[in-house]
Design a protein around this motif. Structure first.
Motif, short mmCIF file in Angstrom:
data_model
loop_
_atom_site.label_atom_id
_atom_site.label_comp_id
_atom_site.label_asym_id
_atom_site.label_seq_id
_atom_site.Cartn_x
_atom_site.Cartn_y
_atom_site.Cartn_z
N TYR A 471 0.76 -0.89 0.43
CA TYR A 471 0.31 0.32 0.21
C TYR A 471 0.86 2.04 0.31
O TYR A 471 0.38 2.12 -0.67
CB TYR A 471 -1.32 -0.19 0.53
CG TYR A 471 -2.09 -0.95 0.93
CD1 TYR A 471 -2.76 -1.75 0.43
CD2 TYR A 471 -1.82 -2.32 1.88
CE1 TYR A 471 -3.81 -1.94 -0.19
CE2 TYR A 471 -2.45 -3.61 2.10
CZ TYR A 471 -3.91 -3.13 0.33
OH TYR A 471 -4.53 -4.22 0.73
N GLN A 474 2.16 1.58 -3.46
CA GLN A 474 0.89 2.55 -4.37
C GLN A 474 0.44 3.87 -4.32
O GLN A 474 0.60 4.23 -4.73
CB GLN A 474 -0.67 1.45 -4.12
CG GLN A 474 -0.26 0.09 -5.27
CD GLN A 474 -1.40 -1.19 -4.32
OE1 GLN A 474 -1.92 -0.79 -3.88
NE2 GLN A 474 -0.64 -2.41 -5.50
N LYS A 475 0.50 4.26 -2.96
CA LYS A 475 0.43 5.47 -2.51
C LYS A 475 1.87 6.10 -2.76
O LYS A 475 1.00 7.67 -3.30
CB LYS A 475 0.03 5.59 -0.77
CG LYS A 475 -0.71 5.53 -0.16
CD LYS A 475 -0.91 5.38 0.48
CE LYS A 475 -2.74 4.35 1.57
NZ LYS A 475 -2.07 4.48 2.87
N MET A 476 3.01 5.83 -3.42
CA MET A 476 3.89 6.65 -4.08
C MET A 476 3.57 6.76 -4.95
O MET A 476 4.43 7.30 -6.01
CB MET A 476 5.18 6.06 -3.43
CG MET A 476 5.78 5.92 -2.32
SD MET A 476 7.24 5.30 -1.86
CE MET A 476 8.20 6.58 -1.85
N GLY A 477 2.54 5.98 -6.29
CA GLY A 477 2.39 5.59 -7.60
C GLY A 477 2.88 5.16 -8.25
O GLY A 477 3.02 4.94 -9.48
N THR A 513 -5.07 4.60 -13.36
CA THR A 513 -4.33 5.35 -11.89
C THR A 513 -3.83 5.17 -11.38
O THR A 513 -3.59 6.25 -10.62
CB THR A 513 -4.78 3.85 -10.75
OG1 THR A 513 -5.55 3.01 -11.29
CG2 THR A 513 -5.28 4.39 -9.44
N TRP A 514 -2.57 5.38 -11.93
CA TRP A 514 -1.56 5.91 -11.73
C TRP A 514 -1.05 7.70 -11.52
O TRP A 514 -0.42 8.18 -11.19
CB TRP A 514 -0.30 4.99 -11.77
CG TRP A 514 -0.50 4.02 -11.79
CD1 TRP A 514 -0.78 2.96 -12.47
CD2 TRP A 514 -0.40 3.07 -10.60
NE1 TRP A 514 -1.28 1.39 -11.88
CE2 TRP A 514 -0.65 1.50 -10.54
CE3 TRP A 514 -0.50 3.17 -9.10
CZ2 TRP A 514 -1.07 0.41 -9.91
CZ3 TRP A 514 -0.46 2.84 -8.05
CH2 TRP A 514 -1.09 0.95 -8.27
N ASN A 515 -1.97 8.09 -12.37
CA ASN A 515 -1.62 9.21 -12.97
C ASN A 515 -2.69 9.88 -12.49
O ASN A 515 -1.87 11.84 -11.96
CB ASN A 515 -2.13 9.43 -14.89
CG ASN A 515 -2.09 8.36 -15.93
OD1 ASN A 515 -0.49 8.36 -15.54
ND2 ASN A 515 -2.31 7.60 -16.65
N PHE A 516 -2.92 9.43 -11.65
CA PHE A 516 -4.04 10.51 -10.99
C PHE A 516 -3.51 10.94 -9.49
O PHE A 516 -4.03 11.05 -8.69
CB PHE A 516 -5.15 10.01 -10.44
CG PHE A 516 -6.08 9.66 -11.65
CD1 PHE A 516 -6.54 11.59 -12.39
CD2 PHE A 516 -6.65 8.60 -11.87
CE1 PHE A 516 -7.38 10.79 -12.96
CE2 PHE A 516 -6.98 8.99 -13.50
CZ PHE A 516 -7.10 10.10 -14.01
N ILE A 517 -2.59 9.82 -9.39
CA ILE A 517 -1.65 10.08 -7.87
C ILE A 517 -0.60 11.18 -8.08
O ILE A 517 0.20 10.17 -9.02
CB ILE A 517 -1.31 8.18 -6.74
CG1 ILE A 517 -2.41 7.08 -7.15
CG2 ILE A 517 -0.64 8.63 -5.90
CD1 ILE A 517 -2.31 6.05 -7.36
N VAL A 518 0.31 11.48 -7.17
CA VAL A 518 1.42 12.50 -6.79
C VAL A 518 1.80 11.70 -6.10
O VAL A 518 1.90 11.90 -4.97
CB VAL A 518 0.70 13.63 -6.67
CG1 VAL A 518 2.00 14.82 -7.03
CG2 VAL A 518 -0.29 14.27 -7.56
N PRO A 519 3.16 12.15 -6.46
CA PRO A 519 4.17 11.14 -5.32
C PRO A 519 4.96 11.89 -4.62
O PRO A 519 4.67 13.13 -5.17
CB PRO A 519 5.01 10.56 -6.67
CG PRO A 519 5.05 10.54 -7.74
CD PRO A 519 3.67 11.89 -8.12
#
Ligand code: CFM
Length: 537
Positions: A471, A474-477, A513-519
């Protein structure tokens, strides 16, 4: 992007000096010019560090014993320990006699405070009686958790008395969580118990079919061993027993009849493999059924061992047919995977095994490691004599096994065996290091802080992780492919498994999905702090 020693030093400099010194020994940058590179492994995690490791009880009950479907496994301890090893590992099992498949049950003595104060032996005896009455299993195991050892319950004595009372084998395992530095200690304890009480207890002197083999260290996660068995049976092998995925007490008793033992996971079961060789003269072959090339190579090595032209021809036939079937499917996924990089950090063998499958898809592993493997799993078995036994490893007694007078039989002449050993990994494992590319990194017992730092520096495209670290990753993108229980997927072994894996990994890459997460490293930190010798500043 390769990493330099300076960058690693910078990362470790954030630790207090003692911790820095310790962790440095667990990290190696592969350099083939440097010769053999030593790595520290199987030593205690520093208290306070967030590790991904499990405990000895998890390794004994959860990993090795748990998949044996026709035994009821009792956890003597608080309910949390039992729950932790109930179903999450996805070691699947099916049975021709559903009345003897107890895989879905979770049996525990559910120790309470009063049991801790006054002792839990009576409660354990009662639970054993209840289990025998309700399930009528062929055998029962009892695994100890930390408090059992701390209060001194004698589970061996309770099991012995119950065995006489009930007339079925009741195996007790003193695998208290603290018995070792990780689940690895529990593997060893379980291996000893199975060797002492189960393997060889059967009456059979010979196996039924041709080319009888055991598959050791394969736990049928997500159906892996079903795929491996499908392939082996098509080639013509007779699988006597699997240790322990979809395995059974019944089959294990006659495991001595095999002509060859395959070892998939070296870490968890090399003890049994070694003891079987001493006791019955059966060599073991290190195999790897993860990845198309590794599967084909393992099949060819097995054929070389049996040295029968018909078996060799059939092996090539099956390989050719399977490759023709799966290659076009893999090719379409390769287009999505080519050029990507991976971190491959799993427990004790997958950190190595999955690198080959990643490579087949065009993905380079830039960092790999094990949670709890030993130095031989990194550096090869030749380092075993120089591994120092410390107070923790002395906790687990080595079982002294000798040749079985009646059943010991050399499977071939010593000359032929020596020649074969030069060609195939017979009773040998070369370890992860041999397959790592120069400049890549090996990290033992990777922790939370280092995970984040390595990700920031190396920016992998995918992280082969565990359930505890996925997790954060994943939160790191970064897509995380959970390689312990495979989340909800699998099998990943064998030819069909490679296609499933390629599909799942590709899905990870193409998911929007990954594009919506800002590392986090793209933003300024909101807080800053530092850790000093005295604590947090
Ligand atoms: Fe062997 Fe395993 Fe592994 Fe393991 Fe495990 Fe597992 Fe693992 Mo999780 S036995 S060492 S103790 S291959 S449960 S099936 S995935 S850490 S790499």
């Amino acid at each position: 992007m390769a990493m330099t020693l300076e960058q690693i030093s910078e990362m470790l400099a954030k630790y207090p000096v003692k911790v820095e010194k310790n962790r440095k020994k667990h990290i190696v940058i592969k350099d083939s010019a440097a010769g053999r590179q030593e790595i520290e492994a199987n030593t205690r995690t520093i208290p306070g560090i967030i590790t991904n490791r499990g405990c000895a009880y998890a390794g004994c009950k959860g990993v090795v014993l748990g998949p044996l479907k026709d035994m009821v496994h009792i956890t003597h301890g608080p309910i949390g320990c039992a729950f932790y090893t109930w179903g999450a590992r996805r070691n699947k099992a099916r049975s021709e006699d559903p009345g003897q498949n107890f895989m879905n049950y979770c049996v525990s003595t559910d120790m309470q405070e009063s049991d801790i104060v006054f002792g839990g032996e009576k409660k354990l005896a009662k639970v054993i009686d209840e289990v025998a009455e309700i399930f009528k299993p062929k055998a029962i195991t009892v695994s100890a958790t930390c408090p059992v050892g701390l209060i001194g319950d004698d589970i061996n004595a309770v099991a012995k008395v119950a065995e006489e009372r009930l007339g079925i084998p009741i195996l007790a395992f003193s695998c208290e969580g603290y018995k070792g530095v990780s689940q690895s200690a529990g593997h060893h304890i379980a291996n000893n118990g199975l060797m002492e009480r189960v393997i060889g207890a059967g009456e059979r002197e010979e196996a039924d079919g041709k080319y009888p083999i055991n598959i050791l260290g394969e736990y049928n996660i997500g159906g892996d061993s079903w795929e491996i068995e499908r392939i082996l049976e098509e080639v013509g092998y007779t699988v006597v027993s699997v240790m322990t995925g979809d395995g059974s007490y019944e089959d294990l008793q006659n495991a001595h009849t095999a002509e060859l033992n395959l070892v998939q996971c070296h870490r968890s079961i090399n003890y049994i493999a070694g003891m079987l060789e001493t006791k019955y003269g059966t060599p073991w072959l290190k195999v790897n059924f993860i990845g198309v090339a590794a599967t084909a190579e393992s099949l060819r090595n097995m054929a070389a061992y049996f040295d029968d032209p018909a078996l060799t021809a059939r092996t090539e036939e099956v390989i050719a047919r399977e490759l023709a079937r799966v290659e076009p499917q893999l090719e379409q996924y390769r287009k999505l995977c080519e050029g990507k990089t991976a971190f491959c950090f799993v427990g004790g063998s997958r950190g190595h095994h999955y690198q080959g499958l990643f490579a087949e898809l065009g993905i380079d592993t830039v960092l790999a490691g094990y949670e709890f493997a030993h130095r031989d799993d990194y550096e090869g078995r030749e380092v075993i004599p120089e591994i120092k036994t410390d107070a923790d490893s002395k906790n687990i007694p080595d079982l002294h096994v000798s040749a079985d007078e009646r059943r010991f039989r050399l499977k071939m002449s010593p000359e032929r065996l020596a020649e074969l050993k030069r060609q195939i990994p017979l009773s040998y494992y070369a370890g992860m290091n041999a397959d790592m590319a120069d400049g890549t990194i090996m990290v033992d017992d990777l922790n939370h802080y280092e995970t984040e730092e390595f990700i920031k520096l190396l920016k992998p495209d995918i992280f082969a992780s565990g359930i505890k670290d996925k997790y954060v990753v994943q939160k790191m993108g970064i897509p995380a492919k959970q390689l312990h229980s495979y989340d909800y997927s699998g099998p990943y072994a064998g030819f069909n498994g490679a296609v499933n894996f390629a599909r799942d990994v590709s899905m990870g890459f193409v998911s929007p999905t990954w594009n919506f997460i800002v590392p986090p490293w793209k933003d300024e930190p909101l807080l800053t702090g530092s850790v000093t010798e005295e604590g947090v500043a």
